[in-house]
Design an enzyme around this catalytic site. Structure first.
Site, PDB file in Angstrom:
ATOM      1  N   LYS A  72       0.952  -1.200  -0.254  1.00 56.96           N
ATOM      2  CA  LYS A  72      -0.124  -0.010  -0.038  1.00 56.96           C
ATOM      3  C   LYS A  72       0.481   1.553  -0.302  1.00 56.96           C
ATOM      4  O   LYS A  72       0.690   2.357   0.767  1.00 56.96           O
ATOM      5  CB  LYS A  72      -0.911  -0.253   1.602  1.00 56.96           C
ATOM      6  N   GLY A  74       2.792   1.723  -2.941  1.00 62.25           N
ATOM      7  CA  GLY A  74       2.098   2.624  -4.307  1.00 62.25           C
ATOM      8  C   GLY A  74       2.911   1.844  -5.483  1.00 62.25           C
ATOM      9  O   GLY A  74       3.672   2.243  -6.427  1.00 62.25           O
ATOM     10  N   THR A  75       2.851   0.679  -4.722  1.00 59.52           N
ATOM     11  CA  THR A  75       3.469  -0.221  -6.391  1.00 59.52           C
ATOM     12  C   THR A  75       3.150  -0.013  -7.226  1.00 59.52           C
ATOM     13  O   THR A  75       3.941  -0.175  -8.465  1.00 59.52           O
ATOM     14  CB  THR A  75       4.866  -1.316  -5.544  1.00 59.52           C
ATOM     15  N   SER A 163      -4.690   2.195   4.619  1.00 62.38           N
ATOM     16  CA  SER A 163      -5.012   2.212   3.384  1.00 62.38           C
ATOM     17  C   SER A 163      -4.654   0.129   3.273  1.00 62.38           C
ATOM     18  O   SER A 163      -6.046  -0.123   2.420  1.00 62.38           O
ATOM     19  CB  SER A 163      -3.790   2.380   2.595  1.00 62.38           C
ATOM     20  N   TYR A 263      -3.119  10.804 -10.579  1.00 64.09           N
ATOM     21  CA  TYR A 263      -2.475  11.402 -12.097  1.00 64.09           C
ATOM     22  C   TYR A 263      -2.897  10.117 -12.586  1.00 64.09           C
ATOM     23  O   TYR A 263      -2.392   9.496 -12.201  1.00 64.09           O
ATOM     24  CB  TYR A 263      -1.053  11.936 -11.933  1.00 64.09           C
ATOM     25  N   ARG A 280      -9.029   4.336  -3.580  1.00 65.56           N
ATOM     26  CA  ARG A 280      -9.988   3.956  -2.493  1.00 65.56           C
ATOM     27  C   ARG A 280     -10.000   5.227  -1.035  1.00 65.56           C
ATOM     28  O   ARG A 280      -8.807   5.404  -0.840  1.00 65.56           O
ATOM     29  CB  ARG A 280      -9.824   3.263  -2.115  1.00 65.56           C
TER      30      ARG A 280
END
Length: 315
Positions: A72, A74-75, A163, A263, A280
């Site tokens: 969580k 951003g991989t 997250s 983005y 989310r």
């Protein structure tokens, strides 16, 4: 006599013969060809492997770069953005080779078979976020390739906890299964439940210490996941430099999608966004509980900053 003297002279001036070997691409210092055989044998009893070669000259090979985490953090976004570069070949799904015993027992040939076909000039990348927090993984990666380039993307530890919960919550909702509120996980006997797995995953300095036992810090590039969300291009530029890639990704490859609130990517005229499961909304959490989280992570964060010689804009 003259012939004897001529032979002696030739013997003296004859150059030393060095066994020939293939020329090595400057990017290939971490390729599967450079992996010592004795290290490969430590990886699995099933150590016989080969690179699967396609008729067009591409092949499946061991990755030269691994995105090791964090969950969580951003991989997926990092992998998708990095895939914009023509010299990157990325495995589509999480492989879980080094952290799942049944996969690891299959040996390196199985691992290679999970990789995409790539050309000699390309870097093969795989990402499995669980690697960062799995105790056995650093040594296993080291045994495969001591020169591996590692990418680690981190977010504010408190945000990562939320997250983490959100992902599991939605997974249960999709299966129509009930799931406790986040407060039930975060609070135990009136105190912050520090045994909650999501909290342990955010103790970055503990896991980083394990990786630094095997890899020098200059082999681990830390991507600021919070900055990647807000302004992705500068972070991707740093990744390009770390991987010694030519600067091919530019600011025009990113555009802000107001509907989604983050983005998205633009590649050769095609626009695409991450899956709807990404980005989310987090659950509403009592302010006092959030403050407890921030307070708890203050010292661990400080230790992490000292460990990596760098600070992040976390609470």
């Amino acid at each position: 006599m003259a012939a004897f003297l001529l032979g002696a002279v030739l013997l003296i001036v004859q150059p030393h013969i060095v066994p020939s070997r293939p020329a090595v691409n400057s990017k290939a210092e971490t390729s599967s060809q450079s992996v010592p055989r004795e290290l490969l044998k430590k990886t699995s009893p099933k150590n016989d492997f080969k690179e699967n070669i396609h008729s067009n000259g591409s092949c499946q090979q061991l990755p030269q770069t691994i995105i090791i985490g964090v969950r969580k953090g951003g991989t997926r976004a990092l992998l998708e953005m990095l895939s914009l570069h023509p010299d990157i070949a990325a495995a589509e799904s999480e492989v879980h080779f080094f952290d799942w015993e049944d996969h690891y027992g299959n040996g390196l040939q199985w691992y290679i078979n999970q990789m995409p076909f790539s050309y000699p000039h390309q870097i093969t990348v795989e990402k499995t976020p669980a690697y960062f927090t799995s105790p056995k993984v650093p040594e296993r990666v080291y045994n495969m390739n001591q020169s591996m380039r590692l990418l680690l993307i981190l977010r504010d530890p408190s945000e990562r906890v939320l997250s983490d919960y959100t992902q599991v919550f939605y997974n249960h909702m999709q299966k129509h299964k009930p799931y406790p509120s986040i407060e039930q996980f975060l609070i135990k006997d009136g105190k912050l439940n520090v045994d909650y797995k999501a909290i342990n995953r955010s103790l970055y300095y503990i896991h980083m210490q394990n990786w630094l036992k095997y890899f020098p810090l200059d082999h681990i590039h830390i991507v600021d996941g919070d900055k990647l969300i807000k302004d992705p291009f500068p972070e991707i530029e740093k990744v390009e430099r770390f991987l010694k890639l030519s600067p091919q990704i530019n600011a025009s490859n990113f555009y802000f999608n107001k509907t989604k609130g983050f983005y998205c990517l633009r590649d050769s005229g095609r626009e695409r966004c991450l899956h709807e499961s990404k980005g989310r909304a987090h659950p509403q959490v009592d302010t006092r509980l959030l403050e407890k989280l921030h307070e708890y992570f203050h010292e661990p964060n400080k230790k992490f900053f000292e460990l990596v010689g760098r600070t992040f804009d976390w609470h």
